[in-house]
Design a protein around this motif. Structure first.
Motif, PDB file in Angstrom:
ATOM      1  N   VAL A  42     -46.393 -22.264-107.370  1.00  0.00           N
ATOM      2  CA  VAL A  42     -46.963 -23.233-106.416  1.00  0.00           C
ATOM      3  C   VAL A  42     -47.791 -24.270-107.156  1.00  0.00           C
ATOM      4  O   VAL A  42     -47.729 -25.468-106.850  1.00  0.00           O
ATOM      5  CB  VAL A  42     -47.795 -22.497-105.340  1.00  0.00           C
ATOM      6  N   GLU A  43     -48.532 -23.849-108.156  1.00  0.00           N
ATOM      7  CA  GLU A  43     -49.316 -24.793-108.943  1.00  0.00           C
ATOM      8  C   GLU A  43     -48.402 -25.781-109.666  1.00  0.00           C
ATOM      9  O   GLU A  43     -48.709 -26.979-109.753  1.00  0.00           O
ATOM     10  CB  GLU A  43     -50.160 -24.023-109.963  1.00  0.00           C
ATOM     11  N   GLY A  44     -47.275 -25.312-110.162  1.00  0.00           N
ATOM     12  CA  GLY A  44     -46.313 -26.206-110.806  1.00  0.00           C
ATOM     13  C   GLY A  44     -45.718 -27.207-109.841  1.00  0.00           C
ATOM     14  O   GLY A  44     -45.548 -28.386-110.178  1.00  0.00           O
ATOM     15  N   VAL A  45     -45.413 -26.777-108.628  1.00  0.00           N
ATOM     16  CA  VAL A  45     -44.874 -27.696-107.616  1.00  0.00           C
ATOM     17  C   VAL A  45     -45.910 -28.753-107.262  1.00  0.00           C
ATOM     18  O   VAL A  45     -45.577 -29.947-107.147  1.00  0.00           O
ATOM     19  CB  VAL A  45     -44.426 -26.912-106.364  1.00  0.00           C
ATOM     20  N   PHE A  46     -47.159 -28.366-107.107  1.00  0.00           N
ATOM     21  CA  PHE A  46     -48.202 -29.345-106.791  1.00  0.00           C
ATOM     22  C   PHE A  46     -48.413 -30.326-107.938  1.00  0.00           C
ATOM     23  O   PHE A  46     -48.655 -31.517-107.718  1.00  0.00           O
ATOM     24  CB  PHE A  46     -49.515 -28.655-106.425  1.00  0.00           C
ATOM     25  N   ALA A  47     -48.327 -29.842-109.178  1.00  0.00           N
ATOM     26  CA  ALA A  47     -48.456 -30.746-110.320  1.00  0.00           C
ATOM     27  C   ALA A  47     -47.302 -31.742-110.348  1.00  0.00           C
ATOM     28  O   ALA A  47     -47.498 -32.928-110.656  1.00  0.00           O
ATOM     29  CB  ALA A  47     -48.502 -29.939-111.610  1.00  0.00           C
ATOM     30  N   LEU A  48     -46.090 -31.285-110.037  1.00  0.00           N
ATOM     31  CA  LEU A  48     -44.942 -32.187-109.983  1.00  0.00           C
ATOM     32  C   LEU A  48     -45.110 -33.232-108.883  1.00  0.00           C
ATOM     33  O   LEU A  48     -44.865 -34.424-109.108  1.00  0.00           O
ATOM     34  CB  LEU A  48     -43.658 -31.388-109.753  1.00  0.00           C
ATOM     35  N   LEU A  49     -45.540 -32.803-107.700  1.00  0.00           N
ATOM     36  CA  LEU A  49     -45.758 -33.752-106.602  1.00  0.00           C
ATOM     37  C   LEU A  49     -46.843 -34.770-106.950  1.00  0.00           C
ATOM     38  O   LEU A  49     -46.709 -35.960-106.649  1.00  0.00           O
ATOM     39  CB  LEU A  49     -46.135 -33.004-105.326  1.00  0.00           C
ATOM     40  N   ARG A  50     -47.889 -34.323-107.589  1.00  0.00           N
ATOM     41  CA  ARG A  50     -48.963 -35.242-107.983  1.00  0.00           C
ATOM     42  C   ARG A  50     -48.439 -36.249-109.003  1.00  0.00           C
ATOM     43  O   ARG A  50     -48.761 -37.443-108.935  1.00  0.00           O
ATOM     44  CB  ARG A  50     -50.132 -34.464-108.572  1.00  0.00           C
ATOM     45  N   ALA A  51     -47.623 -35.798-109.942  1.00  0.00           N
ATOM     46  CA  ALA A  51     -47.070 -36.711-110.937  1.00  0.00           C
ATOM     47  C   ALA A  51     -46.148 -37.738-110.289  1.00  0.00           C
ATOM     48  O   ALA A  51     -46.167 -38.917-110.654  1.00  0.00           O
ATOM     49  CB  ALA A  51     -46.315 -35.917-112.001  1.00  0.00           C
ATOM     50  N   ALA A  57     -48.703 -45.911-109.879  1.00  0.00           N
ATOM     51  CA  ALA A  57     -49.988 -46.367-110.395  1.00  0.00           C
ATOM     52  C   ALA A  57     -49.992 -46.360-111.921  1.00  0.00           C
ATOM     53  O   ALA A  57     -50.539 -47.274-112.551  1.00  0.00           O
ATOM     54  CB  ALA A  57     -51.113 -45.503-109.857  1.00  0.00           C
ATOM     55  N   ARG A  58     -49.366 -45.385-112.509  1.00  0.00           N
ATOM     56  CA  ARG A  58     -49.332 -45.316-113.968  1.00  0.00           C
ATOM     57  C   ARG A  58     -48.447 -46.411-114.541  1.00  0.00           C
ATOM     58  O   ARG A  58     -48.733 -46.968-115.592  1.00  0.00           O
ATOM     59  CB  ARG A  58     -48.844 -43.950-114.423  1.00  0.00           C
ATOM     60  N   VAL A  59     -47.367 -46.708-113.835  1.00  0.00           N
ATOM     61  CA  VAL A  59     -46.466 -47.768-114.305  1.00  0.00           C
ATOM     62  C   VAL A  59     -47.163 -49.128-114.229  1.00  0.00           C
ATOM     63  O   VAL A  59     -46.995 -49.969-115.118  1.00  0.00           O
ATOM     64  CB  VAL A  59     -45.153 -47.776-113.462  1.00  0.00           C
ATOM     65  N   LEU A  60     -47.966 -49.336-113.191  1.00  0.00           N
ATOM     66  CA  LEU A  60     -48.672 -50.613-113.039  1.00  0.00           C
ATOM     67  C   LEU A  60     -49.925 -50.693-113.889  1.00  0.00           C
ATOM     68  O   LEU A  60     -50.605 -51.722-113.883  1.00  0.00           O
ATOM     69  CB  LEU A  60     -49.034 -50.819-111.560  1.00  0.00           C
ATOM     70  N   GLY A  61     -50.270 -49.649-114.592  1.00  0.00           N
ATOM     71  CA  GLY A  61     -51.394 -49.713-115.530  1.00  0.00           C
ATOM     72  C   GLY A  61     -52.699 -49.168-114.987  1.00  0.00           C
ATOM     73  O   GLY A  61     -53.743 -49.349-115.606  1.00  0.00           O
TER      74      GLY A  61
END
Length: 63
Positions: A42-51, A57-61
């Motif tokens: 479940v922690e891995g799924v939440f990390a994937l969803l957050r990413a 936002a990361r692409v736009l800087g």
């Protein structure tokens, strides 16, 4: 260290209960193992969803 001291107090106060806890701990660990694995998944799924959500936002800087 605290757990060991607590176990020693239990051993002095009520040694049959301490021995029973010592013998049952591997069984309790085995029973709780699937819940730990589920928690990791479940922690891995939440990390994937957050990413995925933060990717624009990361692409736009953004930070």
């Amino acid at each position: 260290m605290f757990t060991f001291l607590l176990w020693c107090v239990l051993f002095v106060a009520c040694w049959p209960l301490a021995v029973l806890a010592l013998l049952l701990w591997p069984l309790v660990w085995l029973l709780l193992l699937p819940f730990r694995l589920l928690g990791v998944a479940v922690e891995g799924v939440f990390a994937l969803l957050r990413a995925v959500v933060m990717l624009p936002a990361r692409v736009l800087g953004g930070r």
